[in-house]
Design an enzyme around this catalytic site. Structure first.
Site, PDB file in Angstrom:
ATOM      1  N   HIS A  60       0.839  -1.192   0.000  1.00 30.56           N
ATOM      2  CA  HIS A  60       0.000   0.000   0.000  1.00 30.56           C
ATOM      3  C   HIS A  60       0.875   1.243   0.000  1.00 30.56           C
ATOM      4  O   HIS A  60       1.965   1.243   0.568  1.00 30.56           O
ATOM      5  CB  HIS A  60      -0.952   0.031   1.207  1.00 30.56           C
ATOM      6  CG  HIS A  60      -0.261  -0.124   2.528  1.00 30.56           C
ATOM      7  ND1 HIS A  60       0.137  -1.346   3.015  1.00 30.56           N
ATOM      8  CD2 HIS A  60       0.109   0.796   3.457  1.00 30.56           C
ATOM      9  CE1 HIS A  60       0.718  -1.180   4.195  1.00 30.56           C
ATOM     10  NE2 HIS A  60       0.718   0.113   4.483  1.00 30.56           N
ATOM     11  N   HIS A  67       0.866   5.236   1.051  1.00 29.08           N
ATOM     12  CA  HIS A  67       0.208   6.304   1.797  1.00 29.08           C
ATOM     13  C   HIS A  67       0.298   7.599   0.986  1.00 29.08           C
ATOM     14  O   HIS A  67       1.377   7.959   0.514  1.00 29.08           O
ATOM     15  CB  HIS A  67       0.925   6.572   3.128  1.00 29.08           C
ATOM     16  CG  HIS A  67       0.858   5.453   4.110  1.00 29.08           C
ATOM     17  ND1 HIS A  67      -0.042   5.444   5.161  1.00 29.08           N
ATOM     18  CD2 HIS A  67       1.587   4.310   4.237  1.00 29.08           C
ATOM     19  CE1 HIS A  67       0.143   4.347   5.889  1.00 29.08           C
ATOM     20  NE2 HIS A  67       1.127   3.645   5.354  1.00 29.08           N
TER      21      HIS A  67
HETATM   22  P1  AMP Z   1       1.631   0.627   7.439  1.00 28.63           P
HETATM   23  O1  AMP Z   1       2.063   0.907   8.844  1.00 28.63           O
HETATM   24  O2  AMP Z   1       2.415   1.356   6.406  1.00 28.63           O
HETATM   25  O3  AMP Z   1       1.531  -0.865   7.174  1.00 28.63           O
HETATM   26  O4  AMP Z   1       0.171   1.236   7.328  1.00 28.63           O
HETATM   27  C1  AMP Z   1      -0.986   0.507   7.516  1.00 28.63           C
HETATM   28  C2  AMP Z   1      -2.107   1.497   7.602  1.00 28.63           C
HETATM   29  O5  AMP Z   1      -3.338   0.811   7.417  1.00 28.63           O
HETATM   30  C3  AMP Z   1      -2.200   2.202   8.951  1.00 28.63           C
HETATM   31  O6  AMP Z   1      -2.027   3.606   8.769  1.00 28.63           O
HETATM   32  C4  AMP Z   1      -3.621   1.858   9.439  1.00 28.63           C
HETATM   33  O7  AMP Z   1      -4.257   2.948  10.051  1.00 28.63           O
HETATM   34  C5  AMP Z   1      -4.317   1.468   8.153  1.00 28.63           C
HETATM   35  N1  AMP Z   1      -5.430   0.556   8.296  1.00 28.63           N
HETATM   36  C6  AMP Z   1      -5.451  -0.621   8.986  1.00 28.63           C
HETATM   37  N2  AMP Z   1      -6.661  -1.205   8.871  1.00 28.63           N
HETATM   38  C7  AMP Z   1      -7.415  -0.389   8.081  1.00 28.63           C
HETATM   39  C8  AMP Z   1      -8.756  -0.445   7.587  1.00 28.63           C
HETATM   40  N3  AMP Z   1      -9.574  -1.472   7.870  1.00 28.63           N
HETATM   41  N4  AMP Z   1      -9.194   0.564   6.803  1.00 28.63           N
HETATM   42  C9  AMP Z   1      -8.378   1.593   6.507  1.00 28.63           C
HETATM   43  N5  AMP Z   1      -7.109   1.704   6.931  1.00 28.63           N
HETATM   44  C10 AMP Z   1      -6.628   0.729   7.712  1.00 28.63           C
END
Ligand code: AMP
Ligand code: ZN
Length: 143
Positions: free
Chosen positions: A99, A101
């Site tokens: 993903h 950001h």
């Molecule tokens: P990372 O730390 O780069 O893996 O980012 C993962 C991101 O996913 C975090 O910022 C979480 O807030 C976000 N996240 C986790 N679960 C969900 C969800 N169900 N819907 C939207 N964002 C999510």
């Protein structure tokens, strides 16, 4: 991937605030908004992270990230945008589905920090040797 939360979002098994969707890519709001509009862009198919994602899919994901970043500047009146992806736990990856950001920045003092702090302990590193090591490996690992 059965237990992957982003696969479930991509397949509409669990709800999300979707901002974009096509056959390959989905973008939705991060539930932990670090600034207003903080969006995640994912491939619909599961890849663990950026490093293991095929070029054509990386390209599709990044094009959507770019378009959303442009909207933050133009329509949300953000002053800047951070576009970043974490690979592996050691780099802060918590969801093991690639993903990106897209984080709009309205004011520098918004609390979000991404600091490239100079590490004085590394000032004696041999930069030409390190550059050469990376270059040689790039030359040997062409795909
Ligand atoms: P990372 O730390 O780069 O893996 O980012 C993962 C991101 O996913 C975090 O910022 C979480 O807030 C976000 N996240 C986790 N679960 C969900 C969800 N169900 N819907 C939207 N964002 C999510
Ligand atoms: Zn997944």
């Amino acid at each position: 991937m059965d237990n992957c939360i982003f696969c479930k979002i991509a397949n509409h098994i669990i709800p999300s605030s979707i901002v974009y969707e096509d056959d390959y890519v989905m973008a939705f709001l991060d539930t932990s908004q670090v600034t207003k509009g903080h969006t995640l862009v994912i491939p619909k198919k599961h890849y663990d992270n950026f490093l293991s994602t095929p070029h054509d899919i990386v390209s599709r994901v990044m094009i959507v990230a770019q378009r959303i970043g442009q909207i933050f500047i133009k329509d949300f009146k953000a002053k800047g945008v951070n576009i970043l992806t974490n690979c592996y736990e050691a780099a802060g990856q918590s969801v093991m589905h690639f993903h990106v950001h897209v984080i709009p920045r309205y004011i520098a003092s918004d609390g979000f920090r991404l600091e490239f702090k100079k590490n004085d302990e590394l000032k004696s590193l041999n930069l030409p040797a390190i550059a050469n090591q990376i270059k040689e490996n790039l030359d040997h690992n062409k795909d």
